[in-house]
Design an enzyme around this catalytic site. Structure first.
Site: not given
Length: 342
Positions: A18, A72, A102, A141, A171, A204-206, A228
């Site tokens: 998201p 979300q 976030c 998340k 993340h 999640n991430g990279d 993302g």
């Protein structure tokens, strides 16, 4: 097989993250068509939803082609988040997701998003309230922790599973890192290795290439991967990863014609979803991403972002397709930081 409640996501699902000002229905359309298995709305403010703010309410829009789709939510008040869980449930998504990741100031400094990583009891209470107020599966998340000294994600995973979440996406950065440095997936792997953890764990991430996706799947043992920023302007990444998993070979990059077709579909749905003027205006930020790396593209980009005439934009896109026909454009690294991108 990864399952969230009764939602079967297949052997190793690829999730679209998201992203505020990015993952609206038009963007989700092109990602779904290119292999995304589970998608989420842009994050929705619980306070805005309670006040019936137009922007927040519009983010509840979901379409049948998107399923499975999650709404979300984010917020700082336990009761408000519970009430918003009921409102979001009425929009008939497949699941409800809570944003505890976030890092941007106007979210975290108001006690929402990643700020809850500093108050695990409140995070657990808020999550329990959301679970209580919906019959849908609830997922979360989040990040590794608030900063390097407080990486508490292992405790978070256990506490949130105990109050009823049915999947967790992590993340691999702290809030203090924002989007800088390399994502650390080692703690994500530790959660998967914890015998107490029974729910799916997504990393999640990279992840920006099929090779990296396969490497991280094998090294860290996650149940799926969330993508993302690498999908911005490049929705083909989902099918590219799936093809690489299956065959060990890389798909050819999308042709200029495919890029133009995706941009056109994105624009047309954006206009249909909102209105012609707003759809044209909101599409402006996407052209440079769809065509990033094309030589001497600045002139076309300027024409695309200055035009308010749909037929003229279609004509410019057709010209791009013709002028750059046969040009092979490899995937370009996209460095963007939209609020809400986790």
């Amino acid at each position: 097989m990864a399952k969230i409640g009764n939602i079967d996501l297949g052997e190793f699902p690829l999730l679209l993250a998201p992203m505020e000002d990015v993952s609206d229905p038009p963007f989700r359309l092109v990602c779904k068509e290119n292999g995304a298995d589970l998608m989420y709305t842009e994050f929705i403010s619980s306070e805005g939803l309670i006040r019936h703010a137009a922007k927040s309410v519009q983010k509840l829009d979901i379409f049948e082609y998107e399923r499975p789709i999650g709404i979300q939510l984010f917020g700082s008040d336990v009761e408000t988040m519970g009430e918003c869980s009921r409102i979001a449930t009425d929009a008939k998504p497949d699941l409800i997701d809570i944003n505890y990741g976030c890092p941007v100031k106007n979210v975290a400094c108001r006690g929402a998003g990643a700020a809850l990583l500093q108050d695990i009891p409140k995070m657990a209470e808020m999550t329990a309230s959301v679970v209580k107020n919906t019959h849908l599966p609830v997922t979360v998340k989040t990040r590794l922790g608030w900063n390097e000294e407080t990486k508490n994600i292992e405790e978070v995973a256990e506490r949130l599973q105990d109050v009823g979440i049915q999947a967790l996406t992590v993340h691999g950065r702290t809030r203090a890192q924002m989007y800088k440095g390399e994502a650390d997936w080692t703690l994500i792997a530790k959660i998967k290795e914890n015998p107490r953890i029974k729910i799916p764990i997504f990393g999640n991430g990279d992840i920006d290439s099929p090779e990296k996706a396969l490497d991280y799947r094998n090294r860290f043992g996650v149940d799926g991967i969330m993508i993302g920023r690498a999908a911005i302007g490049y929705p083909w990444i989902f099918n590219e990863i799936k093809h690489y998993f299956k065959t060990g070979e890389k798909l050819a990059p999308p042709s200029i014609e495919q890029r133009v077709d995706a941009a056109r579909k994105h624009l047309e749905f954006s206009m249909k979803w909102k209105n012609e003027r707003q759809g044209i205006l909101e599409m402006r930020r996407h052209y440079s991403n769809y065509f990033k790396g094309l030589p001497n593209f600045k002139e076309y980009r300027m024409r695309l972002v200055l035009s308010m005439d749909f037929q003229e934009i279609l004509s410019i896109l057709a010209e791009v397709s013709k002028v750059y026909e046969g040009f092979v454009l490899e995937k370009q690294e996209i460095k963007v930081e939209y609020a809400g991108v986790d």
